[in-house]
Enzyme design. Structure first.
Site, PDB file in Angstrom:
ATOM      1  CB  CYS A   1      54.950  31.520  26.177  1.00  0.00           C
ATOM      2  SG  CYS A   1      54.781  32.712  27.461  1.00  0.00           S
TER       3      CYS A   1
ATOM      4  CB  CYS B 293      49.070  22.709  22.915  1.00  0.00           C
ATOM      5  SG  CYS B 293      48.203  22.553  24.299  1.00  0.00           S
TER       6      CYS B 293
ATOM      7  CB  CYS C 270      53.647  19.079  28.325  1.00  0.00           C
ATOM      8  SG  CYS C 270      51.782  19.494  28.841  1.00  0.00           S
TER       9      CYS C 270
ATOM     10  CD  GLU D 233      64.317  24.698  29.212  1.00  0.00           C
ATOM     11  OE1 GLU D 233      65.293  25.062  28.598  1.00  0.00           O
ATOM     12  OE2 GLU D 233      63.175  24.803  28.753  1.00  0.00           O
TER      13      GLU D 233
ATOM     14  CB  CYS E  65      58.000  31.336  34.218  1.00  0.00           C
ATOM     15  SG  CYS E  65      57.278  30.214  33.288  1.00  0.00           S
TER      16      CYS E  65
ATOM     17  CB  CYS F 280      53.176  24.022  23.021  1.00  0.00           C
ATOM     18  SG  CYS F 280      54.106  24.119  24.642  1.00  0.00           S
TER      19      CYS F 280
HETATM   20  N1  SAH Z   1      50.397  24.107  30.391  1.00  0.00           N
HETATM   21  C1  SAH Z   1      49.927  25.095  30.948  1.00  0.00           C
HETATM   22  C2  SAH Z   1      51.081  26.062  31.463  1.00  0.00           C
HETATM   23  C3  SAH Z   1      52.357  25.981  30.798  1.00  0.00           C
HETATM   24  S1  SAH Z   1      52.303  26.632  28.961  1.00  0.00           S
HETATM   25  C4  SAH Z   1      49.091  25.987  30.052  1.00  0.00           C
HETATM   26  O1  SAH Z   1      49.075  25.585  28.892  1.00  0.00           O
HETATM   27  O2  SAH Z   1      48.600  27.090  30.412  1.00  0.00           O
HETATM   28  C5  SAH Z   1      52.445  28.398  29.293  1.00  0.00           C
HETATM   29  C6  SAH Z   1      51.991  29.302  28.292  1.00  0.00           C
HETATM   30  O3  SAH Z   1      52.803  29.272  27.050  1.00  0.00           O
HETATM   31  C7  SAH Z   1      50.501  28.969  27.926  1.00  0.00           C
HETATM   32  O4  SAH Z   1      49.664  30.202  28.070  1.00  0.00           O
HETATM   33  C8  SAH Z   1      50.603  28.692  26.508  1.00  0.00           C
HETATM   34  O5  SAH Z   1      49.238  29.170  25.840  1.00  0.00           O
HETATM   35  C9  SAH Z   1      52.038  29.591  26.074  1.00  0.00           C
HETATM   36  N2  SAH Z   1      52.610  29.013  24.941  1.00  0.00           N
HETATM   37  C10 SAH Z   1      52.597  27.745  24.634  1.00  0.00           C
HETATM   38  N3  SAH Z   1      53.310  27.670  23.274  1.00  0.00           N
HETATM   39  C11 SAH Z   1      53.285  28.930  23.031  1.00  0.00           C
HETATM   40  C12 SAH Z   1      54.035  29.680  21.474  1.00  0.00           C
HETATM   41  N4  SAH Z   1      54.378  29.013  20.684  1.00  0.00           N
HETATM   42  N5  SAH Z   1      53.794  31.045  21.677  1.00  0.00           N
HETATM   43  C13 SAH Z   1      53.492  31.629  22.446  1.00  0.00           C
HETATM   44  N6  SAH Z   1      53.021  31.063  23.592  1.00  0.00           N
HETATM   45  C14 SAH Z   1      52.764  29.923  23.872  1.00  0.00           C
HETATM   46 FE1  SF4 Z   2      51.511  21.634  27.682  1.00  0.00          FE
HETATM   47 FE2  SF4 Z   2      52.495  23.388  26.253  1.00  0.00          FE
HETATM   48 FE3  SF4 Z   2      49.767  22.809  26.094  1.00  0.00          FE
HETATM   49 FE4  SF4 Z   2      50.671  24.119  28.088  1.00  0.00          FE
HETATM   50  S1  SF4 Z   2      50.438  24.762  25.944  1.00  0.00           S
HETATM   51  S2  SF4 Z   2      49.227  22.292  28.079  1.00  0.00           S
HETATM   52  S3  SF4 Z   2      52.737  23.041  28.300  1.00  0.00           S
HETATM   53  S4  SF4 Z   2      51.515  21.453  25.587  1.00  0.00           S
END
Ligand code: SAH
Ligand code: SF4
Length: 375
Positions: A366, A148, A144, A124, A137, A151
């Protein structure tokens, strides 16, 4: 290693064309029917590729301009190249445009694009119109591996790395689809995937995004966001001049490790040390993203810990109230708490901005990118 050999894609040709000069024929033999993905090559490598294929170096420059500046979708569009050359390059190189699956438009103007890669994986990209700029973006991986907890991309697991051209094709597709007054100004690597876990491909893509004879984005308008892969942050500072964003999300190791498994490998001390060593020319800052989660990392004490952790760093903090996944066990704090958290940071002279998540209604915010769609 040969020119761009890392990113050669093996395509079998059903027929072997007969070329008008011997050198072209020999070149094609030597390549063993390997086809080159030219958007993954830099300027020098593209010239070399042209020479290896019996062409003048300037032909390489012409092809590069067609691909990255004029956004050609086929070699037939390259009108200033003789037909024989177009035939040659379509044998020896390939353009693999992304296949658009769906595009969703949010009430707030955000657009989410779902693309299918040539092997069926889905990725996406999200276009975010703001008052004076238009940000795209982009994804660097399908899925991934970082896991996390908050996420959705992390939840679906890792599918594969994107190639440099698959990263660039997202920008090409969207640029081609924009209507006249719209101009793409900013690129952020905040879509699916951890860009620094796909380091070589991301560096190649960055190089072509900011090259003047490439897509010509200002390096000040390109931001890479990472969960904190320390050795690669250090390499990045040497290899590029783009902006760095770090997904921090906690100011102590216990909380961060419980949210982001990567913290066990690279705890805060190492991460912040790498950030302190990151070159920041011309009063630039590192962006720290901090997702606020009710009862997990949103106490006054957490804000104070954050000010201590980042003290002396040229840092700007983005506070992002959690986008809760359906059925998730975590939620964003009440607005009052979010404002109080922000106030502590600003009282300590940090720039702290509360980021309103855009595109929530189309799951484009995000952490909501899953690469899935309802049929
Ligand atoms: N993997 C990289 C870039 C992609 S994630 C990273 O982690 O930075 C992009 C952003 O989305 C990151 O800043 C992450 O903290 C945020 N993000 C992920 N899950 C989220 C959620 N449930 N609510 C708000 N932000 C989120
Ligand atoms: Fe991967 Fe989501 Fe963590 Fe970014 S925030 S490193 S996309 S699992």
């Amino acid at each position: 290693m040969g020119v761009g050999s890392q990113f050669l894609v093996n395509f079998r040709h059903a027929t072997l064309h007969i070329y008008t000069t011997t050198s072209w024929y020999l070149a094609s033999q030597a390549k063993n029917q390997m086809t080159t993905d030219l958007k993954g090559l830099n300027a020098r490598e593209t010239e070399q590729w042209a020479v290896d294929n019996g062409l003048e170096p300037y032909r390489g420059r012409q092809i590069r301009r067609w691909l990255l500046t004029r956004l050609a979708l086929s070699f037939d569009e390259m009108q200033n190249l003789p037909k024989t050359i177009r035939a040659l390059i379509s044998e020896q190189a390939l353009i693999v445009p992304l296949q658009e699956v769906t595009t969703l438009a949010s009430e707030d103007g955000t657009r989410k694009y779902l693309f299918r890669l040539h092997d069926g994986h889905l990725i996406e990209s999200v276009l975010l119109p703001e008052r004076d700029h238009l940000t795209l973006c982009i994804s660097s991986q399908a899925g991934c591996a970082m896991g996390c907890r908050f996420c959705l991309t992390g939840k679906q697991g890792f599918k594969r790395n994107l190639t440099p051209s698959e990263i660039i094709e997202q920008v090409v597709f969207i640029k081609r689809s924009l209507s006249e007054p719209e101009r793409l100004t900013n690129i952020v690597f905040m879509g699916m995937g951890e860009p620094l876990a796909n380091y070589d491909a991301v560096i190649r893509a960055l190089e072509n995004l900011i090259a003047e004879d490439g897509m010509n984005f200002s390096h000040r308008k390109v931001t890479l966001s990472t969960c904190g892969l320390v050795p690669e942050i250090e390499r990045l500072g040497h290899d590029t001049t783009v902006n760095l964003a770090v997904s921090l999300n906690a100011a102590d190791d216990a909380t961060r490790s419980s949210l982001m498994p990567v913290n066990r490998r690279y705890p805060l001390k190492l991460l912040i040390q790498a950030c302190r060593g990151f070159p920041l020319p011309n009063r630039r800052m590192i962006t720290f993203e901090y997702i606020l989660i009710d009862g997990v990392n949103d106490r006054d004490q957490d804000a104070l810990n954050l000010t201590r952790l980042l003290s002396g760093l040229r840092a700007k903090i983005n506070l992002i109230p959690l986008n809760a996944a359906p059925g998730a066990d975590m939620s964003p704090p009440p607005m009052k708490r979010t404002l109080q958290f922000q106030e502590i940071l600003t009282d300590h002279h940090f720039t702290a901005i509360i980021r309103k998540s855009k595109g929530r209604d189309i799951l484009a915010a995000c952490g909501q990118l899953t690469g899935t769609y309802a049929e």
